[in-house]
Design an enzyme around this catalytic site. Structure first.
Site, PDB file in Angstrom:
ATOM      1  N   PRO A   1      66.043  68.034  56.839  1.00  0.00           N
ATOM      2  CG  PRO A   1      66.007  66.013  57.988  1.00  0.00           C
ATOM      3  CD  PRO A   1      66.911  67.136  57.615  1.00  0.00           C
TER       4      PRO A   1
ATOM      5  CG  ASP B   1      62.304  73.360  48.342  1.00  0.00           C
ATOM      6  OD1 ASP B   1      63.149  72.728  47.695  1.00  0.00           O
ATOM      7  OD2 ASP B   1      62.142  73.241  49.571  1.00  0.00           O
TER       8      ASP B   1
ATOM      9  CE  LYS C   1      60.077  72.771  41.984  1.00  0.00           C
ATOM     10  NZ  LYS C   1      61.297  72.003  41.952  1.00  0.00           N
TER      11      LYS C   1
ATOM     12  CB  ILE D   1      69.189  63.354  47.867  1.00  0.00           C
ATOM     13  CG1 ILE D   1      70.603  62.944  48.267  1.00  0.00           C
ATOM     14  CG2 ILE D   1      68.234  62.157  47.976  1.00  0.00           C
ATOM     15  CD1 ILE D   1      71.125  61.659  47.669  1.00  0.00           C
TER      16      ILE D   1
ATOM     17  CB  ALA E   1      64.136  63.030  53.929  1.00  0.00           C
TER      18      ALA E   1
ATOM     19  CG  MET F   1      58.996  62.610  46.354  1.00  0.00           C
ATOM     20  SD  MET F   1      59.768  63.326  44.897  1.00  0.00           S
ATOM     21  CE  MET F   1      61.284  62.398  44.784  1.00  0.00           C
TER      22      MET F   1
ATOM     23  N   GLY G   1      59.787  63.680  59.332  1.00  0.00           N
ATOM     24  CA  GLY G   1      61.046  63.444  60.043  1.00  0.00           C
ATOM     25  C   GLY G   1      61.667  64.716  60.606  1.00  0.00           C
TER      26      GLY G   1
END
Ligand SMILES: C[S@@+](CC[C@H](N)C(=O)[O-])C[C@H]1O[C@@H](n2cnc3c(N)ncnc32)[C@H](O)[C@@H]1O
Length: 263
Positions: free
Chosen positions: A21, A44, A66, A102, A128, A178, A207
């Site tokens: 995370p 990413d 993204k 995940i 996370a 999200m 986190g």
């Protein structure tokens, strides 16, 4: 089919690697070793700079960052980059925030590599939910509070398609990834499903990073909390009695009283 199975794999290899995370110390040893060996790193936006700094200086870095609902590089194109680079014989590290399997689209990337005869290996990372819960000292299960945990996406191909029934309530922990932008709508759906409006909830933002925040309130106040505290992604919503636990238990009561959510 037989021909396909007997065909030698192309020389390169793709590793789908979980970067955790944020805190570089939460990277696995295997992930760190691969970063040091990689020819190409495709990462990413959630991967921190400190982690990217562990890569070999000669590695080529490609960002495919993204943002929510805004894919700077379409998923199909990312898959093609992995296949092309490995096809040239490169060791490719596809570095993803948290765990690749995940909500990380790792399944799609692995499938496309396999279909293109590219060797692919998954290196798990700390998701996370685990990193945030540890930092907030909030157990996701607890013998007095919860014996089940669900990980759910709060915004997905169609939020309206998500079946929220039975995901939250007594004895259960619901962790929503999200979910910040749709917090109000999620609360409405959960309450419509019969979840008590005074069930504790927590918002865990950034986190395992320096700017981590753990905020707690009750379900009915979650949407307002997100607004008044200006919660930004990345953040998780945790719904269930475990949200009372951790070092902020007193703060939780104080905050809920201050905002008039509880007497
Ligand atoms: C596309 S999902 C990727 C999840 C990732 N594969 C994992 O296992 O954690 C992105 C969402 O994960 C959550 N997230 C990722 N990193 C986070 C962090 N450091 N703190 C809080 N939430 C985080 C947020 O809900 C964010 O919107």
């Amino acid at each position: 089919m037989e021909k396909q199975l007997n065909r030698p794999k192309k020389a390169g290899k793709v590793y789908l690697v979980g970067a955790g995370p944020g805190d570089p110390d939460l990277l696995t040893i295997k992930a760190a070793k691969l970063l040091a060996r990689a020819d190409v790193i495709v990462h990413d936006g959630l991967v921190s700079r400190e982690i990217l700094d562990l890569a070999s200086p000669s590695a080529r870095r490609l960002s495919v960052a993204k943002q929510r609902s805004l894919h700077s590089v379409p998923q199909g194109q990312i898959n093609n980059i992995l296949i092309e680079e490995a096809g040239k014989g490169h060791l490719v590290v596809r570095l993803k925030g948290g765990d690749p399997f995940i909500f990380g689209r790792g399944g799609e990337e692995a499938d496309d590599c396999i279909a293109a005869d590219i060797d692919v290996e998954i290196v798990p990372g700390i998701s996370a939910a685990l990193g945030c819960a540890a930092q907030a000292r909030m157990p996701l299960t607890h013998r007095d509070a919860s014996s089940a945990v669900s990980f759910v996406a709060g915004q997905c191909k169609g939020l309206s398609d998500q079946n929220w029934a039975g995901l939250a309530g007594k004895g259960r922990t619901l962790v929503i990834y999200m979910g910040v932008a749709n917090a109000e709508a999620i609360v409405e759906k959960l309450i419509a499903d019969g979840v008590a409006p005074d069930l504790p909830v927590a918002v865990l933002e950034n986190g395992t990073r320096n700017n981590f925040r753990a905020l707690r309130t009750l379900l009915t106040d979650l949407g307002d909390l997100v607004q008044r505290e200006n919660i930004k992604s990345p953040a998780l919503l945790v719904v269930g009695d475990v949200a009372r636990y951790g070092d902020a238990e007193d703060k939780f009561r104080e905050f809920a009283q201050m905002t008039g959510v509880i007497a």
